[in-house]
Scaffold this motif. Structure first.
Motif, mmCIF file in Angstrom:
data_model
loop_
_atom_site.group_PDB
_atom_site.id
_atom_site.type_symbol
_atom_site.label_atom_id
_atom_site.label_comp_id
_atom_site.label_asym_id
_atom_site.label_seq_id
_atom_site.Cartn_x
_atom_site.Cartn_y
_atom_site.Cartn_z
ATOM 1 N N THR A 69 -56.184 13.294 -2.546
ATOM 2 C CA THR A 69 -56.539 12.391 -3.649
ATOM 3 C C THR A 69 -57.788 12.836 -4.404
ATOM 4 N N ASP A 70 -58.405 13.939 -3.965
ATOM 5 C CA ASP A 70 -59.633 14.415 -4.591
ATOM 6 C C ASP A 70 -59.426 15.671 -5.432
ATOM 7 N N VAL A 71 -58.175 16.068 -5.656
ATOM 8 C CA VAL A 71 -57.871 17.326 -6.343
ATOM 9 C C VAL A 71 -58.310 17.291 -7.802
ATOM 10 N N SER A 72 -58.938 18.394 -8.239
ATOM 11 C CA SER A 72 -59.289 18.549 -9.648
ATOM 12 C C SER A 72 -58.624 19.767 -10.284
ATOM 13 N N LEU A 73 -58.005 20.617 -9.464
ATOM 14 C CA LEU A 73 -57.289 21.794 -9.961
ATOM 15 C C LEU A 73 -55.995 21.948 -9.188
ATOM 16 N N LEU A 74 -54.869 21.860 -9.893
ATOM 17 C CA LEU A 74 -53.547 22.026 -9.287
ATOM 18 C C LEU A 74 -52.966 23.365 -9.714
ATOM 19 N N VAL A 75 -52.670 24.228 -8.750
ATOM 20 C CA VAL A 75 -52.066 25.527 -9.031
ATOM 21 C C VAL A 75 -50.614 25.493 -8.570
ATOM 22 N N ASN A 76 -49.700 25.407 -9.534
ATOM 23 C CA ASN A 76 -48.262 25.389 -9.242
ATOM 24 C C ASN A 76 -47.757 26.831 -9.174
ATOM 25 N N ASN A 77 -47.796 27.382 -7.966
ATOM 26 C CA ASN A 77 -47.450 28.778 -7.742
ATOM 27 C C ASN A 77 -46.129 28.963 -7.015
ATOM 28 N N ALA A 78 -45.682 27.971 -6.257
ATOM 29 C CA ALA A 78 -44.484 28.133 -5.422
ATOM 30 C C ALA A 78 -43.283 28.555 -6.255
ATOM 31 N N GLY A 79 -42.544 29.530 -5.760
ATOM 32 C CA GLY A 79 -41.387 30.010 -6.500
ATOM 33 C C GLY A 79 -40.433 30.790 -5.612
ATOM 34 N N ILE A 80 -39.233 31.017 -6.113
ATOM 35 C CA ILE A 80 -38.235 31.807 -5.414
ATOM 36 C C ILE A 80 -37.543 32.704 -6.431
ATOM 37 N N THR A 81 -36.865 33.711 -5.943
ATOM 38 C CA THR A 81 -35.968 34.490 -6.793
ATOM 39 C C THR A 81 -34.721 34.802 -5.985
ATOM 40 N N THR A 82 -33.566 34.570 -6.590
ATOM 41 C CA THR A 82 -32.305 34.748 -5.881
ATOM 42 C C THR A 82 -31.475 35.904 -6.426
ATOM 43 N N SER A 83 -31.992 36.598 -7.455
ATOM 44 C CA SER A 83 -31.263 37.734 -8.066
ATOM 45 C C SER A 83 -29.839 37.324 -8.443
ATOM 46 N N THR A 84 -29.753 36.215 -9.153
ATOM 47 C CA THR A 84 -28.452 35.631 -9.474
ATOM 48 C C THR A 84 -28.219 35.596 -10.975
ATOM 49 N N ASN A 85 -27.012 35.961 -11.395
ATOM 50 C CA ASN A 85 -26.609 35.842 -12.793
ATOM 51 C C ASN A 85 -25.951 34.492 -13.042
#
Length: 234
Positions: A69-85
């Motif tokens: 509840t004290d956050v002042s900076l949110l870094v949205n880094n989570a990701g995936i790659t599936t090599s999908t067309n």
């Protein structure tokens, strides 16, 4: 927005770019760094507070927001790659890309926007990609998801301006991480990517282009797309 003294939360923090965010946030004097991942026991950077988080699980996101509840900076880094067309690729994998990059990021923003507002506005950094702006055969699901996340980034910037929240989009090509281990081309040092991102936040920038490739791709948007795709052999 100053990193020194800030309280940051980083998603996907157990490896790759996320791990470098942890290290540099601590080095720059962040007062607290929440290091989040599905498997936080894999996080090995000292001086951080580990927190279990799956951004595709609404209850997990809500639980994280209730703790941090004290956050002042949110870094949205989570990701995936599936090599999908898109035309012949597995629909489940395509949905998984969107669930992570678009819906997961939006879920984090919706949960933490009130937290940031209560703490003076703060900042959000969304880790995007040069593939937000072009397509590549074999990675089209990723490109669609990152394009959606780019649009999301622009939209929430407008919506959160009133509470004083800086929203920054980080674009990069290939970085030398586990996710890009299969790629044979030039790769950036992920430490340089993170350094550019944090410098950009401190400078109040709404967009950071971490490499020349990202700048080239973005510049091509103003021209006939056939010229760009011809130049990269597509």
């Amino acid at each position: 927005m100053q990193i020194n003294g800030s309280i940051a939360l980083v998603t996907g923090a157990n490896r790759g770019i996320g791990r470098h965010f942890l290290r540099q946030l601590v080095e720059r004097g962040a007062a607290k760094v929440y290091a989040t991942a599905r498997n936080p026991e894999q996080i090995d950077i000292p001086g951080v507070e580990k927190l279990r988080l799956d951004i595709t699980d609404a209850r997990s996101v809500e639980a994280a927001a209730a703790v941090a509840t004290d956050v002042s900076l949110l870094v949205n880094n989570a990701g995936i790659t599936t090599s999908t067309n898109l035309v012949t690729g597995d629909l489940g994998k395509i949905r998984s890309e969107l669930d992570t990059h678009f819906w997961g990021t939006l879920s984090m923003v919706r949960a933490f926007a009130p937290v940031l507002g209560a703490n003076g506005g703060g900042a959000i950094l969304n880790v995007l990609s040069a593939l937000s702006w072009f397509s590549h055969d074999g990675a089209n699901a990723y490109g669609v998801a990152k394009a959606a996340e780019w649009s999301l980034t622009n939209g929430i910037r407008l919506e959160l301006a009133g509470q004083g929240t800086l929203v920054t989009g980080l674009h990069l090509g290939a970085a030398d991480t586990d996710m890009m281990a299969h790629y044979d081309g030039d790769k950036m040092d992920p430490a340089d990517v993170v350094r550019a991102a944090l410098d950009g936040i401190e400078a109040g920038r709404i967009e950071v282009l971490a490499d020349e490739w990202s700048a080239l791709v973005k510049a091509s948007l103003a021209s006939d797309p056939s010229a760009f795709y011809t130049s990269i052999g597509r």
